[in-house]
Design a protein around this motif. Structure first.
Motif, PDB file in Angstrom:
ATOM      1  N   MET B 290       0.842  -1.192   0.000  1.00  0.00           N
ATOM      2  CA  MET B 290       0.000   0.000   0.000  1.00  0.00           C
ATOM      3  C   MET B 290       0.879   1.245   0.000  1.00  0.00           C
ATOM      4  SD  MET B 290      -2.982   1.301   2.595  1.00  0.00           S
ATOM      5  CE  MET B 290      -4.176   0.020   2.406  1.00  0.00           C
ATOM      6  N   TRP B 292       3.696   1.819  -1.610  1.00  0.00           N
ATOM      7  CA  TRP B 292       4.060   2.228  -2.966  1.00  0.00           C
ATOM      8  C   TRP B 292       2.843   2.715  -3.741  1.00  0.00           C
ATOM      9  CZ3 TRP B 292       8.594   3.576  -4.502  1.00  0.00           C
ATOM     10  CH2 TRP B 292       9.713   3.051  -3.842  1.00  0.00           C
ATOM     11  N   SER B 293       1.671   2.195  -3.416  1.00  0.00           N
ATOM     12  CA  SER B 293       0.466   2.655  -4.115  1.00  0.00           C
ATOM     13  C   SER B 293       0.186   4.109  -3.777  1.00  0.00           C
ATOM     14  CB  SER B 293      -0.732   1.784  -3.742  1.00  0.00           C
ATOM     15  OG  SER B 293      -1.092   1.981  -2.399  1.00  0.00           O
ATOM     16  N   VAL B 296       2.544   6.257  -5.762  1.00  0.00           N
ATOM     17  CA  VAL B 296       2.109   6.380  -7.158  1.00  0.00           C
ATOM     18  C   VAL B 296       0.945   7.364  -7.257  1.00  0.00           C
ATOM     19  CG1 VAL B 296       0.994   5.142  -9.073  1.00  0.00           C
ATOM     20  CG2 VAL B 296       2.906   4.099  -7.871  1.00  0.00           C
ATOM     21  N   LEU B 297      -0.024   7.236  -6.337  1.00  0.00           N
ATOM     22  CA  LEU B 297      -1.193   8.130  -6.350  1.00  0.00           C
ATOM     23  C   LEU B 297      -0.757   9.587  -6.167  1.00  0.00           C
ATOM     24  CD1 LEU B 297      -3.769   6.097  -4.214  1.00  0.00           C
ATOM     25  CD2 LEU B 297      -4.064   6.783  -6.584  1.00  0.00           C
ATOM     26  N   THR B 300       1.191  10.914  -9.255  1.00  0.00           N
ATOM     27  CA  THR B 300       0.294  11.151 -10.402  1.00  0.00           C
ATOM     28  C   THR B 300      -0.562  12.380 -10.162  1.00  0.00           C
ATOM     29  OG1 THR B 300       0.172   8.760 -10.693  1.00  0.00           O
ATOM     30  CG2 THR B 300      -1.377  10.079 -11.951  1.00  0.00           C
ATOM     31  N   THR B 301      -1.088  12.512  -8.952  1.00  0.00           N
ATOM     32  CA  THR B 301      -1.954  13.655  -8.641  1.00  0.00           C
ATOM     33  C   THR B 301      -1.164  14.958  -8.765  1.00  0.00           C
ATOM     34  OG1 THR B 301      -3.170  12.259  -7.094  1.00  0.00           O
ATOM     35  CG2 THR B 301      -3.492  14.631  -6.893  1.00  0.00           C
ATOM     36  N   THR B 304      -0.186  15.680 -12.391  1.00  0.00           N
ATOM     37  CA  THR B 304      -1.310  16.114 -13.227  1.00  0.00           C
ATOM     38  C   THR B 304      -1.705  17.555 -12.883  1.00  0.00           C
ATOM     39  OG1 THR B 304      -2.097  13.842 -13.104  1.00  0.00           O
ATOM     40  CG2 THR B 304      -3.580  15.428 -14.094  1.00  0.00           C
ATOM     41  N   ILE B 305      -1.730  17.873 -11.601  1.00  0.00           N
ATOM     42  CA  ILE B 305      -2.090  19.237 -11.199  1.00  0.00           C
ATOM     43  C   ILE B 305      -1.069  20.229 -11.748  1.00  0.00           C
ATOM     44  CG2 ILE B 305      -2.301  20.803  -9.210  1.00  0.00           C
ATOM     45  CD1 ILE B 305      -3.518  18.420  -7.671  1.00  0.00           C
ATOM     46  N   VAL B 308      -1.623  20.687 -15.483  1.00  0.00           N
ATOM     47  CA  VAL B 308      -2.784  21.538 -15.775  1.00  0.00           C
ATOM     48  C   VAL B 308      -2.436  23.000 -15.475  1.00  0.00           C
ATOM     49  CG1 VAL B 308      -5.145  22.076 -15.076  1.00  0.00           C
ATOM     50  CG2 VAL B 308      -4.478  19.710 -15.421  1.00  0.00           C
TER      51      VAL B 308
END
Lengths: 332, 328
Positions: B290, B292-293, B296-297, B300-301, B304-305, B308
């Motif tokens: 969990m 490493w998850s 990753v989350l 990525t978040t 991406t922010i 944008v």
């Protein structure tokens, strides 16, 4: 009847839709705890990975059902697949693509994230026409892959080796629903990177990336994930036989563009196309915001078979949008 | 020579009778190396199955004896009274076959229904004033995701058949258990020991695993006993097989005073020995992370922010007046 029709045409359908979405969200996400079982041919994202889910989305059945050898596919198991597809279509035709706009819990979640964005005052994004045309293909790519990969697990294509069993239910492995649906009931068991082998690592990481993109994308772009949803692509194949319909009378259209401007999916053809009577395209989720925003009488109609149940009217438009404009002016 | 032959026969008889006195029986799903090639593990739960063509499949189970799973022997059928019972998920009795083949006792049956099949092999023999009643149980889950998951919750609760099986062990279901659940190493699993359908307290139970570790406990006042499965999977990362299964068996025994007659022989006591066999898999925590998850989350978040923000800031560049200097 005329007065009832008038009342409905002037009603705030968006508010009704909000309440309907809340009800559907509770039933689908938490209904399992209340013993509700809507089956496993649901035309919306009801994720079986969540212990509280009251149903299973049909894509799960497709992926597992196609994990068959060719000989079985053209035998009784193939018949079972067809029966499943028939059940899905029977479910689907009742609401047509309104399953996306009114029922799907992940659509609802995205709408709530959009409300959050509005609350914080961030500007939303739209795709330009060129990007729109390129990106909409992705959902068809996902649909084709989720059909081909399970077949490739049981059969060899062109002499190539069979795909590993670690690719079982490939779309479920990357779908943000798999991680988010259990989170909604407090279950974090699907938030993981699986280090068993390279395949499981890649698929689990992709799933997490799509989960993050789901939240961030939905924050900046309305209904971000719906644009890439293979369920939307699958539904569109049967949209023409739907009981609920959205029709356009091009003769009454003045090309004001309101319908396209309010469309969460950014569909331009709803405004540009004045020839086709069927206004539903593959990206449409039948939220009927376009009908609410259309000021021309009987230009856009929501029909059940051939009977109008909700039509665009000038009175309805001014009642819905005039009130909000007056409210904005009074705030200034 | 004659004396040696008699002694040899006596030893064999003692071994056979010992099979009921000290060597409990249990059902194994593990396919022997020299089994027929048509018998293969099938389905999500890797049940040993023999395909009979046209979609007909038979489940095959081998009867074993011995408390130590890792070196248990195959049970060889002799003159002892042995019978089998198989119940479908619906509770109906299923036709089955109990064969003696290649010095092994094999139970086979068809399993067309989805859900848990309860299989029992029962051996009874009177010795002295005691009826030795041995029950080997297997709870086999038949499920294919192709058949959907509409009735999983209804089929989850365990079923018991006290009128046919007076002493049995049941595995209590986990809270969110469904047809995709597997017992994993590191988990605490609870069992209920039932005597004539009622929970029995103070029963001695023993858990024995293929990896060689054994643990003994007695049931509590509510007839339940729990065992923590050891984290015993320490394979190098390159060799992880999350579908690797290891057999374990839970044994229970108790003696109750009861007078009766069996095959013309009277008895004053019944000694029950029951077993339930299953398999466990490596713990998910061994190969899932969990930590490493979340990395990753977050990456990525944030990425991406920032993407944008950068995209929007490029579009919002302030107006810059271009001034031409005509002199130069």
């Amino acid at each position: 009847m005329k007065r009832i029709k008038q009342y409905i045409d002037q009603a705030n359908l968006s508010r009704f839709r909000t309440y309907f979405q809340i009800l559907a969200f509770v039933v689908i996400v938490y209904g399992g705890y209340l013993g509700i079982n809507i089956g496993d041919k649901t035309p919306a994202f009801a994720c079986p990975y969540s212990p509280g889910s009251s149903g299973t989305c049909y894509l799960v059945a497709v992926q597992h059902g196609l994990h068959l050898e060719w000989s079985s596919l053209f035998g009784f198991r193939g018949l079972a697949l067809l029966t499943g597809l028939g059940t899905f279509v029977l479910f689907f035709v009742v609401f047509n693509k309104a399953w996306c706009g009114f029922v799907c819990p992940f659509g609802t979640l995205q709408d709530w994230i959009t409300k959050l964005r509005k609350f914080f005052g961030f500007r939303f994004s739209r795709y330009d026409e060129a990007s729109f045309k390129k990106l909409k293909i992705i959902k068809y790519v996902f649909l084709v892959l989720l059909i081909l990969i399970p077949l490739a697990m049981s059969n060899s294509f062109f002499g190539l080796p069979k795909v590993s069993d670690d690719m079982s239910a490939p779309f479920c492995q990357i779908c943000p629903g798999r991680t988010i649906a259990p989170l909604l009931v407090g279950d974090t068991s699907e938030i993981f990177v699986d280090f068993t082998n390279k395949t499981t690592m890649v698929m689990s990481v992709l799933g997490l990336i799509f989960t993050a993109l789901f939240f961030v994308g939905s924050f900046f772009k309305k209904r971000f994930f719906c644009f890439f949803c293979p369920m939307s692509a699958l539904q569109y194949m049967f949209s023409k036989v739907g009981v609920l319909r959205l029709t356009k009378n091009g003769d009454n259209c003045t090309r004001c563009g309101n319908c396209s401007r309010v469309c969460d999916m950014g569909i331009a053809s709803i405004a540009d196309d004045i020839v086709s009577t069927n206004a539903v395209v593959d990206d449409c989720m039948m939220c009927f915001k376009c009908v609410e925003a259309c000021p021309e009488p009987d230009c856009l109609d929501v029909k059940v078979f051939k009977g109008n149940i909700f039509s665009s009217t000038s009175e309805g438009f001014f009642k819905r949008y005039g009130e909000s404009e007056l409210a904005d002016q009074s705030k200034k | 020579m004659v004396r040696t032959k008699h002694i040899f026969t006596l030893i064999c008889l003692l071994m056979v009778s010992n099979s009921l006195h000290g060597q409990p029986i249990w059902l194994s799903n593990r396919i022997p190396a020299d089994a027929e090639r048509s018998i293969k593990p099938a389905g999500m739960h890797h049940l040993a199955s023999e395909s009979k063509g046209r979609g007909k499949v038979k489940i095959v189970q081998w009867l074993m004896q011995g408390e130590r799973v890792e070196d248990a022997a195959y049970f060889v059928q002799d003159s002892t009274t042995i019978e089998a019972l198989v119940f479908a998920p619906s509770g109906k009795k299923v036709e089955h076959k109990l064969d003696s083949l290649n010095q092994r006792t094999i139970l086979s049956f068809s399993n067309p229904e989805e859900g848990f099949y309860n299989e029992y092999v029962v051996i009874k023999k009177v010795s002295g004033d005691t009826l030795y009643y041995a029950i080997a149980k297997g709870e086999l889950l038949n499920h294919s995701c192709r058949n959907g998951h509409a009735h999983v919750r209804e089929m989850m609760p365990y079923k018991v058949y006290p009128q046919s099986i007076p002493f049995e062990i049941v595995r209590k279901r986990m809270v969110h258990e469904d047809f995709h659940y597997f017992v994993s190493s590191g988990e605490e699993i609870s069992y209920s020991i039932l005597l004539n359908g009622e929970p029995a307290n103070g029963i001695l139970t023993k858990l024995s695993t293929e990896k060689g570790w054994i643990n003994s406990r007695r049931t509590d006042d509510s007839g339940e006993v729990s065992f923590q499965f050891l984290q015993d999977y320490f394979t190098p990362w390159q060799e992880i097989n999350n579908r690797e299964e290891y057999t374990y068996v839970l044994f229970a025994k108790t003696t109750i005073p009861e007078i009766g007659v069996f095959e013309g022989l009277p008895y004053n006591y019944i000694k029950y020995t029951a077993s339930i066999s299953d398999a466990y898999r490596p713990a998910k925590t061994f190969y899932q992370s969990m930590f490493w998850s979340i990395i990753v989350l977050l990456l990525t978040t944030i990425g991406t922010i920032l993407a944008v923000y950068y995209y929007r800031s490029r579009r919002n560049r302030p107006f810059k007046e271009i001034i031409f200097d005509e002199a130069n």
